[in-house]
Design a protein around this motif. Structure first.
Motif, PDB file in Angstrom:
ATOM      1  N   LEU A 264       0.816  -1.212   0.000  1.00 53.81           N
ATOM      2  CA  LEU A 264       0.000   0.000   0.000  1.00 53.81           C
ATOM      3  C   LEU A 264       0.855   1.270   0.000  1.00 53.81           C
ATOM      4  O   LEU A 264       1.818   1.374   0.768  1.00 53.81           O
ATOM      5  CB  LEU A 264      -0.910   0.003   1.234  1.00 53.81           C
ATOM      6  CG  LEU A 264      -1.870   1.173   1.413  1.00 53.81           C
ATOM      7  CD1 LEU A 264      -2.890   1.216   0.274  1.00 53.81           C
ATOM      8  CD2 LEU A 264      -2.559   1.082   2.770  1.00 53.81           C
ATOM      9  N   SER A 265       0.491   2.240  -0.858  1.00 60.46           N
ATOM     10  CA  SER A 265       1.182   3.529  -0.885  1.00 60.46           C
ATOM     11  C   SER A 265       0.190   4.643  -1.220  1.00 60.46           C
ATOM     12  O   SER A 265      -0.835   4.405  -1.860  1.00 60.46           O
ATOM     13  CB  SER A 265       2.336   3.520  -1.898  1.00 60.46           C
ATOM     14  OG  SER A 265       1.852   3.290  -3.208  1.00 60.46           O
ATOM     15  N   PHE A 266       0.530   5.872  -0.769  1.00 62.33           N
ATOM     16  CA  PHE A 266      -0.314   7.040  -0.998  1.00 62.33           C
ATOM     17  C   PHE A 266       0.520   8.199  -1.536  1.00 62.33           C
ATOM     18  O   PHE A 266       1.713   8.304  -1.247  1.00 62.33           O
ATOM     19  CB  PHE A 266      -0.986   7.503   0.312  1.00 62.33           C
ATOM     20  CG  PHE A 266      -1.919   6.511   0.923  1.00 62.33           C
ATOM     21  CD1 PHE A 266      -3.238   6.412   0.499  1.00 62.33           C
ATOM     22  CD2 PHE A 266      -1.485   5.665   1.931  1.00 62.33           C
ATOM     23  CE1 PHE A 266      -4.103   5.499   1.067  1.00 62.33           C
ATOM     24  CE2 PHE A 266      -2.334   4.753   2.519  1.00 62.33           C
ATOM     25  CZ  PHE A 266      -3.658   4.669   2.073  1.00 62.33           C
ATOM     26  N   THR A 326      -3.991   6.576  -4.436  1.00 58.01           N
ATOM     27  CA  THR A 326      -3.746   5.349  -3.673  1.00 58.01           C
ATOM     28  C   THR A 326      -3.356   4.222  -4.629  1.00 58.01           C
ATOM     29  O   THR A 326      -3.952   4.076  -5.693  1.00 58.01           O
ATOM     30  CB  THR A 326      -5.006   4.926  -2.899  1.00 58.01           C
ATOM     31  OG1 THR A 326      -5.447   6.017  -2.083  1.00 58.01           O
ATOM     32  CG2 THR A 326      -4.731   3.718  -2.023  1.00 58.01           C
ATOM     33  N   LYS A 327      -2.353   3.453  -4.233  1.00 62.02           N
ATOM     34  CA  LYS A 327      -1.950   2.297  -5.039  1.00 62.02           C
ATOM     35  C   LYS A 327      -1.843   1.069  -4.153  1.00 62.02           C
ATOM     36  O   LYS A 327      -1.238   1.117  -3.078  1.00 62.02           O
ATOM     37  CB  LYS A 327      -0.615   2.551  -5.746  1.00 62.02           C
ATOM     38  CG  LYS A 327      -0.198   1.409  -6.678  1.00 62.02           C
ATOM     39  CD  LYS A 327       1.047   1.737  -7.482  1.00 62.02           C
ATOM     40  CE  LYS A 327       1.391   0.622  -8.453  1.00 62.02           C
ATOM     41  NZ  LYS A 327       2.597   0.922  -9.259  1.00 62.02           N
ATOM     42  N   GLU A 337      -5.069   1.103  -8.705  1.00 61.79           N
ATOM     43  CA  GLU A 337      -4.838   2.508  -8.389  1.00 61.79           C
ATOM     44  C   GLU A 337      -6.167   3.257  -8.363  1.00 61.79           C
ATOM     45  O   GLU A 337      -7.045   2.993  -9.186  1.00 61.79           O
ATOM     46  CB  GLU A 337      -3.922   3.158  -9.442  1.00 61.79           C
ATOM     47  CG  GLU A 337      -2.548   2.532  -9.550  1.00 61.79           C
ATOM     48  CD  GLU A 337      -1.723   3.175 -10.645  1.00 61.79           C
ATOM     49  OE1 GLU A 337      -1.740   4.415 -10.759  1.00 61.79           O
ATOM     50  OE2 GLU A 337      -1.077   2.427 -11.405  1.00 61.79           O
TER      51      GLU A 337
END
Length: 428
Positions: A264-266, A326-327, A337
């Protein structure tokens, strides 16, 4: 015939491989199939309009040559067309040269690249690679220097209609000449770049007058930790635009990039370009302009995938884009995404229904959802959906008519086969 052409290309590459020393040669292809269902992509939907459906196919042949500390070269021929773009009475080609450059290394630190090339710098707000969205290329000379973590690039381009023994007005919708100096340095956890760009535009009339605009600024990234990075971009623009107005404009981007874990990444941020205020007398009299010209930044990579801003027409009031991206890397092959945008005008729009009053800055919200699946190293597919919920201000930005529901559904299937690869190590 096609088989003969392919054999000829391979024979030429083998000949080069035989006469040269240590080198790498490759011939690659790229096939991109892109069906799109559009209910307002790039052009708003109005009452009575019907949705459109089309499939675009884009095909490339890519030749690369590399000889260490001596010579690099790239040649890309491409075809960009829609399914059904044909006529049984004629064969209309849509072939073009996307890239055709050669780069000579004078030593490991200094090289000169000449020919048709792409300029890709920083976060690509000013100079970016549009890739398949368009066929943008820069016919230019680029001097490159790098040593001890410092990079310097000096570019110069001068365009003409064709062979001419006398000066003629440049008639294409592109710059007549452009120069820029770019520098980049990494110091610890900070990466920073500076750029100064001078662009000359010509109307194409009999005056042959060139209007020069200057843009300078920085594109930086600070890595606070292994998980958090801060990105800051700022450009300031002066000079004269092609309408001979004095330009005083700015652009900035502030981002916080947070990688929670490998899954998770933002990315939370704001991109903002200044614009012309309709209540400003100097703007309305065409003496000054505060509209920031993004020059040759990414077309489809910023300000939402619906492409309502900075694409088909100049967004003269400017736009503030507040977003959360968000990914999720669900598996090694599958990623999802989702981008949420809130748009607002940077400058004031007059309200045609209420004399003397201005419209609210809010333009609306957009959501972009994209699912990517990588079947192999040379084959991947994506499925996307974008929808925008506009306001009266968005209606006014496009002329005042009530915009209907605007969304699109699309797929992108990409195959990148390698047709030929040769690598030879020079004997010691």
């Amino acid at each position: 015939m096609k088989h003969c052409i392919r054999l000829s290309i391979l024979a030429l590459l083998l000949t080069l491989a035989h006469v040269a020393g240590a080198q790498d040669i490759s011939v690659d292809g790229e096939y991109r199939i892109n069906p799109v269902y559009s209910r307002g992509f790039r052009e708003p939907m109005y009452k009575g309009d019907k949705a459109g459906f089309y499939t675009m196919q884009r095909t490339r042949l890519i030749l690369n040559y590399h000889k260490e500390n001596d010579l690099d070269a790239e040649f890309i021929m491409q075809d960009r067309r829609f399914w059904g773009d044909q006529d049984d009475r004629s064969d209309v080609a849509n072939m073009s040269v996307f890239r055709a450059w050669v780069e000579k290394y004078f030593n490991p630190n200094l090289s000169l690249r000449l020919g048709r090339q792409g300029f890709v710098y920083g976060n690509q707000y000013l100079l970016g690679e549009p890739n398949w969205v368009g066929t943008r290329a820069h016919d230019a000379a680029l001097l490159k220097y790098q040593k001890n973590g410092l990079e310097l690039h000096l570019a110069a381009a001068y365009n003409a209609n064709g062979q001419s023994f006398k000066r003629e007005p440049y008639e294409y919708n592109y710059y007549q000449n452009m120069q820029f100096l770019w520098g980049h340095k990494k110091i610890g956890k900070l990466e920073a770049s500076l750029i100064f760009l001078n662009r000359g535009m010509e109307r194409g009339d009999t005056t042959s007058t060139v209007y020069y605009m200057q843009t300078f600024g920085t594109d930086s990234e600070l890595k606070l930790s292994d998980k958090i990075s801060l990105v800051g971009v700022y450009y300031y623009q002066i000079g004269r635009d092609i309408q001979d107005r004095h330009v005083n404009a700015y652009f900035y981007s502030l981002q916080v990039q947070y990688e929670v874990n490998k899954v998770l990444s933002f990315n939370v941020g704001v991109d903002a370009g200044s614009g012309n205020d309709q209540t400003d007398e100097e703007n309305s009299n065409n003496r000054k302009s505060h509209y920031f010209d993004r020059h040759y930044g990414l077309i489809h990579g910023h300000f939402g995938y619906i492409d309502y801003f900075y694409v088909n027409n100049p967004t003269t009031p400017g736009v503030h884009d507040y977003y959360v991206k968000t990914k999720v890397n669900a598996t090694k092959k599958l990623s999802i995404e989702d981008h949420i945008h809130s748009f607002a005008t940077s400058a004031v729009l007059n309200d045609p229904e209420h004399d003397g009053k201005s419209m609210h800055h809010n333009l609306g919200f957009e959501n972009d959802l994209l699912v990517n699946y990588k079947l192999s190293s040379s084959f991947k597919a994506s499925l996307g959906h974008s929808i925008i919920f506009g306001t009266r201000t968005l209606d006014q930005l496009f002329g005042g008519r009530k915009i209907q529901e605007s969304q699109m559904l699309y797929a992108v299937i990409t195959a990148t086969p390698n047709f030929f690869k040769y690598s030879k190590t020079e004997k010691q």
